[in-house]
Motif scaffolding. Sequence first.
Motif, PDB file in Angstrom:
ATOM      1  N   GLU A 210       1.857  -4.091   3.398  1.00 16.84           N
ATOM      2  CA  GLU A 210       3.060  -3.366   3.813  1.00 16.84           C
ATOM      3  C   GLU A 210       3.094  -2.007   3.120  1.00 16.84           C
ATOM      4  OE1 GLU A 210       7.890  -3.605   3.258  1.00 16.84           O
ATOM      5  OE2 GLU A 210       6.771  -5.476   3.546  1.00 16.84           O
ATOM      6  N   ILE A 211       3.346  -0.968   3.898  1.00 19.50           N
ATOM      7  CA  ILE A 211       3.429   0.383   3.357  1.00 19.50           C
ATOM      8  C   ILE A 211       4.787   0.552   2.693  1.00 19.50           C
ATOM      9  CG2 ILE A 211       3.333   2.841   3.899  1.00 19.50           C
ATOM     10  CD1 ILE A 211       1.673   2.050   6.380  1.00 19.50           C
ATOM     11  N   VAL A 212       4.784   0.826   1.388  1.00 23.77           N
ATOM     12  CA  VAL A 212       6.039   0.889   0.639  1.00 23.77           C
ATOM     13  C   VAL A 212       6.340   2.287   0.106  1.00 23.77           C
ATOM     14  CG1 VAL A 212       5.960  -1.541  -0.015  1.00 23.77           C
ATOM     15  CG2 VAL A 212       4.886   0.189  -1.492  1.00 23.77           C
ATOM     16  N   GLY A 213       5.416   3.215   0.208  1.00 20.31           N
ATOM     17  CA  GLY A 213       5.670   4.542  -0.345  1.00 20.31           C
ATOM     18  C   GLY A 213       4.738   5.598   0.213  1.00 20.31           C
ATOM     19  N   ILE A 214       5.121   6.860  -0.010  1.00 18.34           N
ATOM     20  CA  ILE A 214       4.317   8.026   0.362  1.00 18.34           C
ATOM     21  C   ILE A 214       4.287   8.963  -0.841  1.00 18.34           C
ATOM     22  CG2 ILE A 214       4.042   9.982   1.945  1.00 18.34           C
ATOM     23  CD1 ILE A 214       5.660   8.447   3.994  1.00 18.34           C
ATOM     24  N   VAL A 215       3.095   9.448  -1.180  1.00 21.15           N
ATOM     25  CA  VAL A 215       2.937  10.356  -2.310  1.00 21.15           C
ATOM     26  C   VAL A 215       2.275  11.653  -1.841  1.00 21.15           C
ATOM     27  CG1 VAL A 215       2.786   8.508  -4.020  1.00 21.15           C
ATOM     28  CG2 VAL A 215       0.704   9.337  -2.907  1.00 21.15           C
TER      29      VAL A 215
ATOM     30  N   PHE B 100       0.501   8.001  11.565  1.00 24.31           N
ATOM     31  CA  PHE B 100       1.796   7.726  12.194  1.00 24.31           C
ATOM     32  C   PHE B 100       2.482   8.957  12.768  1.00 24.31           C
ATOM     33  CE2 PHE B 100       1.070   4.394   9.063  1.00 24.31           C
ATOM     34  CZ  PHE B 100       1.311   3.250   9.805  1.00 24.31           C
ATOM     35  N   GLY B 101       1.853  10.109  12.688  1.00 23.47           N
ATOM     36  CA  GLY B 101       2.486  11.302  13.241  1.00 23.47           C
ATOM     37  C   GLY B 101       3.798  11.600  12.527  1.00 23.47           C
ATOM     38  N   ALA B 102       4.837  11.834  13.308  1.00 18.18           N
ATOM     39  CA  ALA B 102       6.158  12.125  12.743  1.00 18.18           C
ATOM     40  C   ALA B 102       6.966  10.858  12.484  1.00 18.18           C
ATOM     41  CB  ALA B 102       6.935  13.049  13.677  1.00 18.18           C
ATOM     42  N   ALA B 103       6.442   9.694  12.852  1.00 23.41           N
ATOM     43  CA  ALA B 103       7.172   8.437  12.659  1.00 23.41           C
ATOM     44  C   ALA B 103       7.178   8.044  11.183  1.00 23.41           C
ATOM     45  CB  ALA B 103       6.545   7.326  13.500  1.00 23.41           C
ATOM     46  N   ASN B 104       8.170   7.271  10.785  1.00 19.29           N
ATOM     47  CA  ASN B 104       8.296   6.800   9.412  1.00 19.29           C
ATOM     48  C   ASN B 104       7.381   5.593   9.200  1.00 19.29           C
ATOM     49  OD1 ASN B 104       9.061   6.139   6.841  1.00 19.29           O
ATOM     50  ND2 ASN B 104      11.104   5.410   7.402  1.00 19.29           N
ATOM     51  N   PRO B 105       6.393   5.680   8.289  1.00 18.03           N
ATOM     52  CA  PRO B 105       5.469   4.555   8.106  1.00 18.03           C
ATOM     53  C   PRO B 105       5.983   3.471   7.167  1.00 18.03           C
ATOM     54  CG  PRO B 105       4.778   6.383   6.751  1.00 18.03           C
ATOM     55  CD  PRO B 105       5.993   6.856   7.514  1.00 18.03           C
ATOM     56  N   LEU B 106       7.069   3.713   6.454  1.00 16.17           N
ATOM     57  CA  LEU B 106       7.558   2.738   5.480  1.00 16.17           C
ATOM     58  C   LEU B 106       7.942   1.426   6.172  1.00 16.17           C
ATOM     59  CD1 LEU B 106       9.769   4.946   3.129  1.00 16.17           C
ATOM     60  CD2 LEU B 106       7.369   4.287   2.874  1.00 16.17           C
ATOM     61  N   GLY B 107       7.479   0.339   5.616  1.00 16.81           N
ATOM     62  CA  GLY B 107       7.738  -0.968   6.195  1.00 16.81           C
ATOM     63  C   GLY B 107       6.716  -1.408   7.223  1.00 16.81           C
ATOM     64  N   ARG B 108       5.848  -0.497   7.658  1.00 15.41           N
ATOM     65  CA  ARG B 108       4.824  -0.869   8.644  1.00 15.41           C
ATOM     66  C   ARG B 108       3.705  -1.643   7.968  1.00 15.41           C
ATOM     67  NH1 ARG B 108       4.671   2.192  13.309  1.00 15.41           N
ATOM     68  NH2 ARG B 108       2.974   0.766  13.856  1.00 15.41           N
ATOM     69  N   LYS B 109       2.954  -2.408   8.765  1.00 14.75           N
ATOM     70  CA  LYS B 109       1.873  -3.247   8.253  1.00 14.75           C
ATOM     71  C   LYS B 109       0.523  -2.677   8.680  1.00 14.75           C
ATOM     72  CE  LYS B 109       4.653  -6.365   6.510  1.00 14.75           C
ATOM     73  NZ  LYS B 109       4.755  -7.688   7.143  1.00 14.75           N
TER      74      LYS B 109
ATOM     75  N   ALA C  16       0.844  -1.189   0.000  1.00 14.16           N
ATOM     76  CA  ALA C  16       0.000   0.000   0.000  1.00 14.16           C
ATOM     77  C   ALA C  16       0.881   1.241   0.000  1.00 14.16           C
ATOM     78  CB  ALA C  16      -0.928   0.005   1.208  1.00 14.16           C
ATOM     79  N   ILE C  17       0.313   2.321  -0.511  1.00 14.11           N
ATOM     80  CA  ILE C  17       0.990   3.617  -0.526  1.00 14.11           C
ATOM     81  C   ILE C  17       0.059   4.633   0.114  1.00 14.11           C
ATOM     82  CG2 ILE C  17       1.856   5.466  -2.025  1.00 14.11           C
ATOM     83  CD1 ILE C  17       2.736   3.327  -3.994  1.00 14.11           C
ATOM     84  N   LEU C  18       0.608   5.461   0.998  1.00 12.70           N
ATOM     85  CA  LEU C  18      -0.168   6.493   1.679  1.00 12.70           C
ATOM     86  C   LEU C  18       0.128   7.856   1.077  1.00 12.70           C
ATOM     87  CD1 LEU C  18       0.431   5.482   5.419  1.00 12.70           C
ATOM     88  CD2 LEU C  18      -1.477   4.802   3.958  1.00 12.70           C
TER      89      LEU C  18
END
Length: 213
Positions: free
Chosen positions: A198-203, A176-185, A165-167
Amino acid sequence: GTATHNHLGRALVVVQVTLSVLLLCGAALFLRTLHNLGSVPSGFDREGVLSMQVEATVSPRTVSLKAPAEFCADHARFGPIWRGLIDRMHELPHLASAAAATMHPLSGRDRGVKIAIDGPAPGPEKDRGIHINQVTDRYFETTGIRLLAGRAFTRRDQSNSLRVAILNETAARALFGAANPLGRKMSFPGQCSEDDYEIVGIVTDTRYRDLRT
């Protein structure tokens, strides 16, 4: 009679001038709104992009009459349909890129689902609703939506591989606030597939309803 006629004439002139001023003010406000909307960042490339709506059905029964299992089975058949369509479109001359999505920007369409985050989620939207769009690979390339972190979807991301998924920026910040979401489920309870994604990207954010929202 002459005095009454003169008073009536002056009154009509006043009414006409008042209406003219109101029309001019309304036109000025309309042009200002149009200018403001034209300068609103839409999040996607508006130039040289053609969008169309294609109705694809794999079952004669309407969605409201289908059992959940039947609906999910039909949903799984759409992948090859869209893939075949896009492959044929890429054979067209002068076409740079093509993709399919359940909804495109400024379509006015929307789909909300429940989302569950695996592990700690510092954002205030944990285990709440989220708006979702299902797209094929090259969707972000075709629409000009910028990738900010991670990777975009590829052709290797199929139903028999790891679900990804991509957010967009707003979802990443809300969940996720200021935390890095990449790799999270995360998962979507109640949907056809409740597997982990699995979150693989941010757009960048994109406006799907209208330019005001």
